[in-house]
Write an enzyme that holds these catalytic residues in place. Structure first.
Site, PDB file in Angstrom:
ATOM      1  CD  GLN A 195     -16.988  -0.470  -5.942  1.00  0.00           C
ATOM      2  OE1 GLN A 195     -16.729  -1.658  -5.792  1.00  0.00           O
ATOM      3  NE2 GLN A 195     -17.526  -0.006  -7.045  1.00  0.00           N
ATOM      4  CG  HIS A 206     -13.850  -0.932  -0.937  1.00  0.00           C
ATOM      5  ND1 HIS A 206     -13.945  -1.359  -2.236  1.00  0.00           N
ATOM      6  CD2 HIS A 206     -14.900  -1.488  -0.273  1.00  0.00           C
ATOM      7  CE1 HIS A 206     -15.007  -2.152  -2.361  1.00  0.00           C
ATOM      8  NE2 HIS A 206     -15.602  -2.236  -1.193  1.00  0.00           N
ATOM      9  CE1 TYR A 232      -4.118  -1.468  -0.556  1.00  0.00           C
ATOM     10  CE2 TYR A 232      -3.393  -3.027   1.098  1.00  0.00           C
ATOM     11  CZ  TYR A 232      -4.268  -2.669   0.094  1.00  0.00           C
ATOM     12  OH  TYR A 232      -5.294  -3.519  -0.262  1.00  0.00           O
TER      13      TYR A 232
HETATM   14  N1  APR Z   1     -13.240   4.504 -17.811  1.00  0.00           N
HETATM   15  C1  APR Z   1     -14.299   3.885 -17.205  1.00  0.00           C
HETATM   16  N2  APR Z   1     -14.260   2.586 -16.841  1.00  0.00           N
HETATM   17  C2  APR Z   1     -13.163   1.887 -17.123  1.00  0.00           C
HETATM   18  C3  APR Z   1     -12.037   2.457 -17.765  1.00  0.00           C
HETATM   19  C4  APR Z   1     -12.122   3.842 -18.118  1.00  0.00           C
HETATM   20  N3  APR Z   1     -11.100   4.478 -18.712  1.00  0.00           N
HETATM   21  N4  APR Z   1     -11.097   1.494 -17.897  1.00  0.00           N
HETATM   22  C5  APR Z   1     -11.611   0.372 -17.355  1.00  0.00           C
HETATM   23  N5  APR Z   1     -12.853   0.602 -16.889  1.00  0.00           N
HETATM   24  C6  APR Z   1     -13.786  -0.308 -16.221  1.00  0.00           C
HETATM   25  C7  APR Z   1     -13.603  -1.774 -16.554  1.00  0.00           C
HETATM   26  O1  APR Z   1     -14.280  -2.095 -17.759  1.00  0.00           O
HETATM   27  C8  APR Z   1     -14.209  -2.464 -15.338  1.00  0.00           C
HETATM   28  O2  APR Z   1     -15.599  -2.698 -15.495  1.00  0.00           O
HETATM   29  O3  APR Z   1     -13.563  -0.224 -14.829  1.00  0.00           O
HETATM   30  C9  APR Z   1     -13.996  -1.435 -14.220  1.00  0.00           C
HETATM   31  C10 APR Z   1     -12.933  -1.834 -13.227  1.00  0.00           C
HETATM   32  O4  APR Z   1     -13.327  -2.989 -12.549  1.00  0.00           O
HETATM   33  P1  APR Z   1     -12.432  -3.570 -11.366  1.00  0.00           P
HETATM   34  O5  APR Z   1     -11.016  -3.618 -11.802  1.00  0.00           O
HETATM   35  O6  APR Z   1     -13.051  -4.828 -10.916  1.00  0.00           O
HETATM   36  O7  APR Z   1     -12.537  -2.435 -10.232  1.00  0.00           O
HETATM   37  P2  APR Z   1     -13.680  -2.181  -9.172  1.00  0.00           P
HETATM   38  O8  APR Z   1     -15.007  -2.633  -9.673  1.00  0.00           O
HETATM   39  O9  APR Z   1     -13.561  -0.789  -8.716  1.00  0.00           O
HETATM   40  O10 APR Z   1     -13.227  -3.148  -7.998  1.00  0.00           O
HETATM   41  C11 APR Z   1     -13.987  -3.225  -6.819  1.00  0.00           C
HETATM   42  O11 APR Z   1     -12.325  -4.642  -5.882  1.00  0.00           O
HETATM   43  O12 APR Z   1     -10.196  -5.369  -5.217  1.00  0.00           O
HETATM   44  C12 APR Z   1     -11.214  -4.554  -5.019  1.00  0.00           C
HETATM   45  O13 APR Z   1     -11.282  -3.149  -3.239  1.00  0.00           O
HETATM   46  C13 APR Z   1     -10.998  -3.160  -4.602  1.00  0.00           C
HETATM   47  O14 APR Z   1     -12.576  -1.331  -4.645  1.00  0.00           O
HETATM   48  C14 APR Z   1     -12.052  -2.417  -5.384  1.00  0.00           C
HETATM   49  C15 APR Z   1     -13.089  -3.475  -5.656  1.00  0.00           C
END
Ligand code: APR
Length: 229
Positions: A85, A103, A52
């Site tokens: 998140q 989070h 982190y």
């Molecule tokens: N603009 C908008 N969305 C985007 C972009 C962009 N430029 N690039 C990628 N994405 C989208 C992807 O298509 C995907 O649906 O962002 C999303 C990211 O998904 P995750 O990586 O799963 O992230 P998130 O949903 O925030 O994760 C939730 O998981 O590990 C944990 O605690 C962590 O808060 C996090 C939680």
């Protein structure tokens, strides 16, 4: 009229902070069990702290993008709440006043002893060390909710979303619960919008108007739409 934004990692992708589950995402290069569970902290707190610390350093070096700024500027004309998140502070740095972190917030640390969510300690720099202790003498851990831990801000978030007239989801795969379940609370919203370039792989969003765009493009489209309401 109240608009509630619900953001995930995609919100900050165009600021240069990688997402978790896209190709090349954070969880492709790190094992969740090593760095993001209560057991990981018990086993190797130095590794978790270092993981982190690097996230924090990277976040400090990045800037909010056009989507963060557009959401912040919307406050000039409408009541705006942001539920994120993300552990970065890019919404706040863009100027959003009402931001709820589900989070955690990487700029803070908390006790690793009992009463972890009683007090959050603002860090002076990016580097949390094993010598940094809470008021009760326990080692400080990053203020981040690990997998398997409860989400202290959940009820407050649900309450805010229940009162949304317009609900906009941006850049989240909606795979992580309980956070993903929050979209079920938007029953009173007359307008629901989802912005995500990979929207077609997201489930449970049938009643959302979808923009399959990146955050910087899609947020502007969504804001233009709600200005017409
Ligand atoms: N603009 C908008 N969305 C985007 C972009 C962009 N430029 N690039 C990628 N994405 C989208 C992807 O298509 C995907 O649906 O962002 C999303 C990211 O998904 P995750 O990586 O799963 O992230 P998130 O949903 O925030 O994760 C939730 O998981 O590990 C944990 O605690 C962590 O808060 C996090 C939680």
């Amino acid at each position: 009229m109240k608009v509630v934004f619900f953001s995930g990692a995609g919100m900050s992708a165009e600021s240069g902070i990688g997402t978790f589950r896209d190709k090349g995402g954070l969880w492709e290069n790190h094992r969740i069990e090593d760095v993001a569970t209560p057991e990981a902290w018990k086993r190797n707190p130095d590794l978790v702290t270092e993981f982190y610390n690097l996230r924090r350093k990277k976040i400090i070096e990045t800037e909010p993008n056009k989507a963060h700024f557009a959401i912040a500027q919307l406050e000039n004309i409408i009541d705006v709440h942001v539920i994120t998140q993300n552990i970065d502070d890019l919404h706040e740095r863009a100027g959003s006043k009402k931001v709820l972190h589900l989070h955690g917030n990487i700029k803070y640390a908390k006790s690793s002893g009992p009463n972890q969510d009683k007090k959050y300690y603002l860090l002076k720099n990016w580097n949390l060390t094993k010598h940094d202790l809470c008021d009760e003498g326990y080692r400080l851990r990053p203020h981040v909710v690990s997998f398997g831990e409860s989400v202290p801000a959940f009820d407050e978030a649900a309450e805010i979303i229940k009162n949304a007239d317009i609900f906009i989801v941006i850049g989240t795969s909606l795979q992580v619960y309980p956070a993903a379940g929050l979209i079920q609370y938007a029953n009173n919203a007359k307008t629901k919008i989802l912005v995500d370039p990979n929207a077609n792989s997201i489930n449970g969003i049938d009643d959302f108007k979808v923009y399959s765009n990146t955050a910087t493009e899609g947020v502007l489209l969504a804001i233009n739409e709600i200005k017409k309401i």
